[in-house]
Design a protein around this motif. Structure first.
Motif, PDB file in Angstrom:
ATOM      1  N   THR A  41       3.653   0.084  -4.253  1.00 33.60           N
ATOM      2  CA  THR A  41       2.931  -0.459  -3.099  1.00 33.60           C
ATOM      3  C   THR A  41       3.026   0.499  -1.913  1.00 33.60           C
ATOM      4  O   THR A  41       3.460   1.645  -2.069  1.00 33.60           O
ATOM      5  CB  THR A  41       3.455  -1.888  -2.779  1.00 33.60           C
ATOM      6  OG1 THR A  41       2.575  -2.522  -1.852  1.00 33.60           O
ATOM      7  CG2 THR A  41       4.879  -1.885  -2.251  1.00 33.60           C
ATOM      8  N   ASN A 138      -2.352  -6.234  -6.636  1.00 31.18           N
ATOM      9  CA  ASN A 138      -1.875  -6.670  -5.313  1.00 31.18           C
ATOM     10  C   ASN A 138      -3.011  -7.016  -4.356  1.00 31.18           C
ATOM     11  O   ASN A 138      -2.858  -7.896  -3.504  1.00 31.18           O
ATOM     12  CB  ASN A 138      -0.992  -5.588  -4.678  1.00 31.18           C
ATOM     13  CG  ASN A 138       0.369  -5.514  -5.341  1.00 31.18           C
ATOM     14  OD1 ASN A 138       0.812  -6.486  -5.968  1.00 31.18           O
ATOM     15  ND2 ASN A 138       1.033  -4.379  -5.217  1.00 31.18           N
ATOM     16  N   ARG A 142      -3.501 -10.494  -2.520  1.00 28.28           N
ATOM     17  CA  ARG A 142      -3.527 -10.511  -1.058  1.00 28.28           C
ATOM     18  C   ARG A 142      -4.683 -11.357  -0.530  1.00 28.28           C
ATOM     19  O   ARG A 142      -4.551 -12.074   0.453  1.00 28.28           O
ATOM     20  CB  ARG A 142      -3.674  -9.080  -0.558  1.00 28.28           C
ATOM     21  CG  ARG A 142      -3.581  -8.999   0.942  1.00 28.28           C
ATOM     22  CD  ARG A 142      -4.008  -7.628   1.427  1.00 28.28           C
ATOM     23  NE  ARG A 142      -3.916  -7.547   2.857  1.00 28.28           N
ATOM     24  CZ  ARG A 142      -4.395  -6.549   3.577  1.00 28.28           C
ATOM     25  NH1 ARG A 142      -4.980  -5.543   2.965  1.00 28.28           N
ATOM     26  NH2 ARG A 142      -4.285  -6.550   4.878  1.00 28.28           N
ATOM     27  N   ALA A 171       2.140  -5.597  -1.404  1.00 31.46           N
ATOM     28  CA  ALA A 171       2.685  -6.439  -2.481  1.00 31.46           C
ATOM     29  C   ALA A 171       3.310  -7.696  -1.871  1.00 31.46           C
ATOM     30  O   ALA A 171       4.003  -7.627  -0.855  1.00 31.46           O
ATOM     31  CB  ALA A 171       3.732  -5.660  -3.266  1.00 31.46           C
TER      32      ALA A 171
END
Lengths: 204, 204
Positions: A41, A138, A142, A171
């Motif tokens: 990330t 991710n 999100r 993340a």
């Protein structure tokens, strides 16, 4: 060799022998083998690229590997072509249709992410596969395009010999909590800021 | 679809259309093409692995690539085997003999690093090669096994179409200054701390 430089060489040897003893003890203390949940990330470059490197290393070991792309669409020609060289040892699943500002259609983005996650679940259930990259998962998490709790539960319940690599900025803490290895890619300097464009062979 | 969700979809579309316009303008403003000097540094995992990912992407584009290993010795079986699949398109040069605490012989380490740098210079002079990875060069520079000024000058004077990737912790400020792209890999969480050993296919 002078006496002085002989002394220096001896000091170096002693120091490094001690360091090696510490290093060897540390290595010996680690005995667990398990399929890892790895997260790349952070805002810097290299998240997807390091996942590709892990795929390459695993392919070199003769493993079957898979990559599911949750968001990106057409930016992957270089890596796809390279992975195709390994034939049925690797499979590539591009189910995202581009970043959400490309499609401008939230319902379509959500449907694409769910479709990609179904594919990921099917691949995780295939006992022949040893490493799976879930690229840009991710981003899907999100934007709440997938249910975080369900995704993390499934990743936690993976086969003991399966390595999973999740990439993307931001993340979620629950994913970091479940992960074995988390690297944050920080951007120290970026050529885009100097007006250099995304180039074939480097960015795609 | 209810009126409300129709409104929400419209808002999402507008927001993403604006974002796309900003994105497109940013992409259009970047016009320079050049061989990049890329540095992967920091204490986290993924420095060498992301360099491997760049090699894979470049191989997929049909480029000739090379990797020179300054420090590591035997930890590279997975990636070497994978790269060998591409035949003469890729070359691998392992000239380091392990970390300095393995050899315990400073003079031998210095000789190995100088030999590796000579090889790197020869590869940089080969106009057929488009991407070169100088793996763990930062370690050699950190221990002053190579002359920093000479190395940075040579990297700055590289061919305009050559991409060079330098890996290793503690990148020197002069190298960062010369670089186009620098990513710092930060360690958020590491499975070694939980007693998990280095495993085939993941670490090597």
């Amino acid at each position: 060799m002078t006496e002085e430089s002989g002394d220096e060489a001896a000091r170096h040897r002693d120091k490094m022998a001690k360091r090696k003893a510490v290093q060897d003890a540390e290595v010996a203390a680690k005995t667990i083998e398990k399929g890892l949940l790895i997260v790349h990330t952070g805002p810097g470059k290299g998240k997807t690229t390091a996942a590709l490197g892990l795929m390459l290393r695993a392919l070199g070991r003769g493993w079957r590997v898979a990559c599911v792309q949750f968001i990106k669409g057409g930016w992957d020609t270089g890596e796809r072509r390279a992975v195709e060289v390994f034939g049925p040892q690797a499979s590539w699943h591009t189910l995202g249709e581009g970043f959400t500002w490309e499609t401008q259609d939230k319902a379509r983005d959500i449907a694409a992410c769910r479709h990609a996650w179904k594919r990921a679940e099917a691949l995780m259930a295939d006992p022949g596969i040893r490493l799976i990259v879930l690229d840009e998962l991710n981003i899907a998490l999100r934007y709440d395009y997938l249910d975080l709790e369900a995704v993390v539960a499934t990743l936690r319940a993976r086969r003991p010999d399966l390595h999973v690599v999740v990439t993307g900025r931001n993340a979620k803490p629950a994913l970091i909590e479940a992960a074995d290895l988390v690297t944050e890619m920080g951007s120290v300097k970026h050529h885009f800021a100097a007006g250099v464009k995304a180039q074939e062979g480097i960015e795609f």
